[in-house]
Design a protein around this motif. Structure first.
Motif, PDB file in Angstrom:
ATOM      1  N   HIS A 165       0.810  -1.223   0.000  1.00  0.00           N
ATOM      2  CA  HIS A 165       0.000   0.000   0.000  1.00  0.00           C
ATOM      3  C   HIS A 165       0.846   1.278   0.000  1.00  0.00           C
ATOM      4  O   HIS A 165       0.342   2.346   0.333  1.00  0.00           O
ATOM      5  N   CYS A 179      -6.886   0.634  -5.498  1.00  0.00           N
ATOM      6  CA  CYS A 179      -6.392  -0.558  -4.784  1.00  0.00           C
ATOM      7  C   CYS A 179      -7.540  -1.172  -3.985  1.00  0.00           C
ATOM      8  O   CYS A 179      -8.522  -0.490  -3.668  1.00  0.00           O
ATOM      9  N   CYS A 193      -7.670  -1.643  -0.996  1.00  0.00           N
ATOM     10  CA  CYS A 193      -7.794  -0.980   0.310  1.00  0.00           C
ATOM     11  C   CYS A 193      -8.664   0.274   0.220  1.00  0.00           C
ATOM     12  O   CYS A 193      -8.980   0.890   1.233  1.00  0.00           O
ATOM     13  N   CYS A 206      -1.717   2.644  -4.973  1.00  0.00           N
ATOM     14  CA  CYS A 206      -0.840   1.790  -4.158  1.00  0.00           C
ATOM     15  C   CYS A 206       0.065   0.961  -5.095  1.00  0.00           C
ATOM     16  O   CYS A 206      -0.366   0.530  -6.166  1.00  0.00           O
TER      17      CYS A 206
HETATM   18 ZN   LIG Z   1      -3.775  -0.131  -1.048  1.00  0.00          ZN
END
Ligand SMILES: [Zn+2]
Length: 378
Positions: free
Chosen positions: A237, A247, A249, A254
Motif C-alpha cells: 500500500h 487498490c 484498500c 498503491c
Molecule cells: Zn492499497
C-alpha cells in the motif's frame, strides 16, 4: 519483528555449519573452518552422532597408516512442514534436514478468515496422514507463511486491512500435533530461505521484495555473534501515484495495484481476455505484440519505482526479488536495471545490488518449512 539470538555453544556453531554445508567431512575440516581444536570438535561430533544428526561414513586415507573417519550430515534427523496461505489455496511441503522437498500437496479452498483455522487444521491432518512413520516421528514443527502482518504483541494475524484472526486460535493445532506451529509473514520467511540457503548467506543486511498476489518486503539484519532479526513492511500500500489505480484498500495508486501478479494479469486481460494465468503472459505470443510490450514496460516502470523507494529507504547490501517473476528475469532484468539506475543516479551502490531468488515463488514456503528448524535448533 522477529529476533533470533543464536546459541553461542560450540555444538550450535558446528550444527549450523553442517546444516548449511551438508558436505561429508573429517574432524580436521571443521576444526580448520571454525578455528576450533581437534578434541573440541571430536567431542561435539560424538554428541551429534549420538543424537543421530551426524552419521559415520567410511574411513579415508592412503596406505597402511591411520585413516581418518568421515562423517556426514543425516538428512533424516528431522522433518518439517511448510505451509503457504494464498487467497485461494493452502500449499504444503515436507522438507528433510537437507531442506530437500520430499512431499508437496495443494489444497484449493475459498479463503474465509472466520473459518481459516478450522480449514487449516483439516488440511494439516490430511497432509500428516500422508507421512510415513519416520517422517511423523522426526517431525520438528510446522511453519506457516501468510500475507499480512503477524502481530505477536497484540496476538493476531492481520491478513488484510479488513481481515484478521487471533494467533491463539492456532494453539489447538499445536496441542494436537505436539510440535511448534509458527506463523510469519511470507516475506520474512523468504528472508530465512535466502539467509540460510540462498543469496543472503554471506550478507549482513539485505531486503527481500516478495511479489505475489500481494507485495511485501522484509529487512534482514545480522547482529553480534551471528544473531539476526527481520521485520516485514506492508509495502503493498505504499503510494506511488495519488491519482493512480484503485487498490483493494480503497486508496488510489498503491504499489500493489501495479506490480502484484494479480494486477499484471488484470492489465493483460484487458487486451488479451483469454489469459488466465501469470505464466501465460510471458509467451512470445503476447510479449511480441505492441500491447504486450507496452504493458510489460509499464509493469517494469512501476516495479522500478517501488525498488528505488526501497533502496532509498534502507540502502541494503542487496535487494533480492522473490516470486514467480524470477522465472522471467531474463525478460525483465535489463529494462528494470535501466529504469532503476538512470544515468547520473544517486544510489550508493550499483546494478549488482538487484538479485533474483533462485527459489522463484517457493522462497516463502521453503522459509516456512525451515523456520521451525532455525527457531528450535539454531
Ligand atoms: Zn492499497
Amino acid at each position: 519483528m522477529y529476533q533470533k539470538i543464536i546459541k553461542e555453544s560450540n555444538e550450535n556453531k558446528i550444527f549450523q555449519y553442517l546444516f548449511k554445508s551438508k558436505e561429508n567431512f573429517v574432524i580436521n575440516d571443521i576444526a580448520n573452518a571454525l578455528n576450533m581444536s581437534f578434541p573440541t570438535v571430536k567431542r561435539v561430533v560424538d554428541i551429534l552422532v549420538k543424537k543421530n544428526i551426524i552419521v559415520e561414513r567410511d574411513k579415508i586415507g592412503e596406505g597402511v597408516g591411520r585413516k581418518a573417519r568421515v562423517y556426514g550430515f543425516n538428512p533424516d534427523f528431522c522433518y518439517s512442514i511448510g505451509i503457504r496461505i494464498t487467497s485461494h489455496s493452502f500449499q504444503f511441503i515436507l522438507i528433510n534436514g537437507y531442506c530437500e522437498i520430499k512431499k508437496e500437496k495443494l489444497y484449493n479452498i475459498e479463503l474465509d478468515t472466520s473459518s481459516i483455522v478450522d480449514s487449516l487444521e483439516e488440511c494439516i491432518n490430511n497432509f500428516i496422514a500422508t507421512l510415513n512413520v519416520d517422517e511423523k516421528k522426526h517431525l520438528i514443527g510446522v511453519g506457516i507463511a501468510t500475507r499480512g502482518i503477524v502481530n505477536n504483541e497484540k496476538n493476531f494475524v492481520e491478513f488484510s486491512n479488513t481481515d484478521s484472526f487471533p494467533l491463539r486460535s492456532l494453539e489447538s493445532i499445536r496441542k494436537k500435533l505436539g510440535v511448534p506451529v509458527l506463523i510469519e509473514n511470507e516475506s520474512n520467511l523468504a528472508v530465512i530461505s535466502e539467509s540460510i540457503l540462498g543469496l543472503g548467506q554471506k550478507l549482513n543486511h539485505f531486503v527481500c521484495l516478495t511479489l505475489s498476489d500481494s507485495i511485501s518486503c522484509s529487512t534482514f539484519q545480522k547482529e553480534q555473534h551471528d544473531s539476526f532479526s527481520f521485520k516485514a513492511g506492508r509495502i503493498h500500500h505504499m503510494n506511488i501515484n495519488p491519482d493512480g489505480n484503485l487498490c483493494e484498500c480503497g486508496s488510489k495508486g498503491c504499489l500493489g495495484s501495479y506490480i502484484s501478479d494479480k494486477a499484471l494479469i488484470l492489465e493483460f486481460k484487458k487486451f488479451f481476455p483469454e489469459i488466465n494465468d501469470f505464466d501465460e503472459i510471458f509467451s512470445e505470443k503476447y510479449l511480441e505484440t505492441n500491447f504486450g510490450k507496452l504493458l510489460i514496460n509499464n509493469y517494469i516502470k512501476h516495479l522500478a519505482i517501488g525498488i528505488r523507494n526501497l533502496l532509498f529507504f534502507s540502502n541494503p547490501e542487496k535487494l533480492i526479488i522473490t516470486g514467480k517473476i524470477c522465472k522471467y528475469k531474463n525478460i525483465i532484468k535489463p529494462e528494470l536495471l535501466k529504469a532503476i539506475y538512470t544515468p547520473n543516479h544517486i544510489f550508493y551502490r550499483g546494478e549488482d545490488t538487484i538479485l533474483f531468488s533462485k527459489f522463484n515463488e517457493q522462497t516463502g514456503i521453503l522459509g516456512a518449512a525451515i523456520f521451525p528448524i532455525v527457531d528450535s535448533l539454531f
